[in-house]
Design a protein around this motif. Structure first.
Motif, PDB file in Angstrom:
ATOM      1  N   UNK A  62       0.830  -1.209   0.000  1.00 53.83           N
ATOM      2  CA  UNK A  62       0.000   0.000   0.000  1.00 53.83           C
ATOM      3  C   UNK A  62       0.861   1.253   0.000  1.00 53.83           C
ATOM      4  N   UNK A  63       1.906   1.229  -0.833  1.00 49.10           N
ATOM      5  CA  UNK A  63       2.765   2.395  -1.006  1.00 49.10           C
ATOM      6  C   UNK A  63       4.214   1.976  -1.164  1.00 49.10           C
ATOM      7  N   UNK A  64       5.113   2.958  -1.165  1.00 53.90           N
ATOM      8  CA  UNK A  64       6.547   2.704  -1.263  1.00 53.90           C
ATOM      9  C   UNK A  64       7.268   3.693  -0.356  1.00 53.90           C
ATOM     10  N   UNK A  65       8.494   3.321   0.029  1.00 53.61           N
ATOM     11  CA  UNK A  65       9.290   4.208   0.874  1.00 53.61           C
ATOM     12  C   UNK A  65       9.577   5.506   0.116  1.00 53.61           C
ATOM     13  N   UNK A  66       9.254   6.638   0.725  1.00 51.98           N
ATOM     14  CA  UNK A  66       9.418   7.935   0.073  1.00 51.98           C
ATOM     15  C   UNK A  66       9.764   8.980   1.138  1.00 51.98           C
ATOM     16  N   UNK A  68      10.900  11.935   1.064  1.00 49.68           N
ATOM     17  CA  UNK A  68      10.461  13.320   0.812  1.00 49.68           C
ATOM     18  C   UNK A  68       9.032  13.532   1.307  1.00 49.68           C
ATOM     19  N   UNK A  69       8.209  12.508   1.134  1.00 53.27           N
ATOM     20  CA  UNK A  69       6.825  12.619   1.605  1.00 53.27           C
ATOM     21  C   UNK A  69       6.641  12.042   3.009  1.00 53.27           C
ATOM     22  N   UNK A  70       7.763  11.681   3.634  1.00 50.34           N
ATOM     23  CA  UNK A  70       7.703  11.189   5.002  1.00 50.34           C
ATOM     24  C   UNK A  70       7.141   9.779   5.128  1.00 50.34           C
ATOM     25  N   UNK A  71       7.230   9.004   4.061  1.00 51.97           N
ATOM     26  CA  UNK A  71       6.734   7.628   4.124  1.00 51.97           C
ATOM     27  C   UNK A  71       7.912   6.685   4.347  1.00 51.97           C
ATOM     28  N   UNK A  72       7.942   6.091   5.510  1.00 50.19           N
ATOM     29  CA  UNK A  72       8.979   5.132   5.856  1.00 50.19           C
ATOM     30  C   UNK A  72       8.370   3.743   5.971  1.00 50.19           C
ATOM     31  N   UNK A  73       9.199   2.761   6.324  1.00 48.84           N
ATOM     32  CA  UNK A  73       8.706   1.375   6.435  1.00 48.84           C
ATOM     33  C   UNK A  73       7.501   1.227   7.364  1.00 48.84           C
ATOM     34  N   UNK A  74       7.439   2.071   8.405  1.00 49.12           N
ATOM     35  CA  UNK A  74       6.346   1.942   9.377  1.00 49.12           C
ATOM     36  C   UNK A  74       4.987   2.343   8.808  1.00 49.12           C
ATOM     37  N   UNK A  76       4.060   1.521   5.824  1.00 48.99           N
ATOM     38  CA  UNK A  76       3.684   0.506   4.841  1.00 48.99           C
ATOM     39  C   UNK A  76       3.308  -0.788   5.554  1.00 48.99           C
ATOM     40  N   UNK A  77       2.786  -1.734   4.765  1.00 48.45           N
ATOM     41  CA  UNK A  77       2.356  -3.016   5.350  1.00 48.45           C
ATOM     42  C   UNK A  77       3.542  -3.978   5.465  1.00 48.45           C
ATOM     43  N   UNK A  78       4.662  -3.461   6.002  1.00 50.84           N
ATOM     44  CA  UNK A  78       5.869  -4.278   6.075  1.00 50.84           C
ATOM     45  C   UNK A  78       5.854  -5.181   7.307  1.00 50.84           C
ATOM     46  N   UNK A  79       5.373  -4.662   8.436  1.00 48.47           N
ATOM     47  CA  UNK A  79       5.328  -5.538   9.606  1.00 48.47           C
ATOM     48  C   UNK A  79       4.323  -6.672   9.392  1.00 48.47           C
ATOM     49  N   UNK A  80       3.296  -6.408   8.590  1.00 43.49           N
ATOM     50  CA  UNK A  80       2.335  -7.466   8.258  1.00 43.49           C
ATOM     51  C   UNK A  80       3.012  -8.547   7.406  1.00 43.49           C
ATOM     52  N   UNK A  81       3.938  -8.108   6.549  1.00 41.93           N
ATOM     53  CA  UNK A  81       4.689  -9.079   5.734  1.00 41.93           C
ATOM     54  C   UNK A  81       5.553  -9.957   6.645  1.00 41.93           C
ATOM     55  N   UNK A  82       6.231  -9.327   7.605  1.00 40.86           N
ATOM     56  CA  UNK A  82       7.072 -10.100   8.516  1.00 40.86           C
ATOM     57  C   UNK A  82       6.254 -11.071   9.362  1.00 40.86           C
TER      58      UNK A  82
END
Ligand SMILES: [Zn+2]
Length: 157
Positions: A62-66, A68-74, A76-82
């Motif tokens: 549901x997005x990508x690391x960015x 500039x726009x303040x989007x980090x791993x937290x 995104x649905x990365x912890x759900x992947x783990x």
């Protein structure tokens, strides 16, 4: 419409409580549960499904690391992947983020996190239009990129 509680793809709400939590792809017993294709958006799932080259499951960030726009791993649905890695028989993660700066940053982040866990992490072969969106690649090109996917080099020692 709602989101699949397993892969975060869009799922249709059927009204039956037992069917509400997972999308059609996750519930399909013919899909290979050892393969997970990580994409940025539900529309990328549609693009990959159109190639008919892929038989595994998906995970939608549901997005990508960015930065500039303040989007980090937290964000995104990365912890759900783990969480899925611990619960499912996943052996290979195919990183199918877009071939642009944000997509590459996300792919590198995932490879660095996943490879130490003993997982195979692959990235689509080159040939996709650089800077473009996965969804705009034609089916043949995307299918070939999937087939020719390569192990990611993180440069980590
Ligand atoms: Zn799902």
């Amino acid at each position: 419409m709602t989101f699949c509680r397993r892969c975060w793809n869009v799922a249709e709400r059927t009204g039956e409580a037992s069917d509400d939590s997972e999308c059609e792809l996750c519930r399909d017993p013919r899909r290979d549960p050892s393969l997970v294709c990580v994409v940025e958006e539900p529309r990328d799932v549609v693009a990959i499904e159109k190639t008919h080259e892929y038989r595994g499951l998906y995970h939608v960030l549901q997005g990508a690391i960015n930065p500039i726009e303040g989007i980090g791993p937290d964000q995104l649905r990365i912890k759900e992947l783990f969480a899925r890695l611990g619960a499912e028989p996943i052996a290979e993660v195919i990183v199918c983020t877009n071939p642009n700066l944000e997509g590459e940053a996300t792919a590198m982040y995932l490879a660095r996190q996943l490879q130490p866990l003993g997982l195979t992490v692959t990235r689509l072969a080159s040939g996709l239009p650089v800077g473009g969106d996965l969804e705009y690649a034609d089916e043949l090109t995307l299918g070939r990129a999937l087939e020719g996917r390569r192990n990611m080099e993180t440069g980590a020692s």
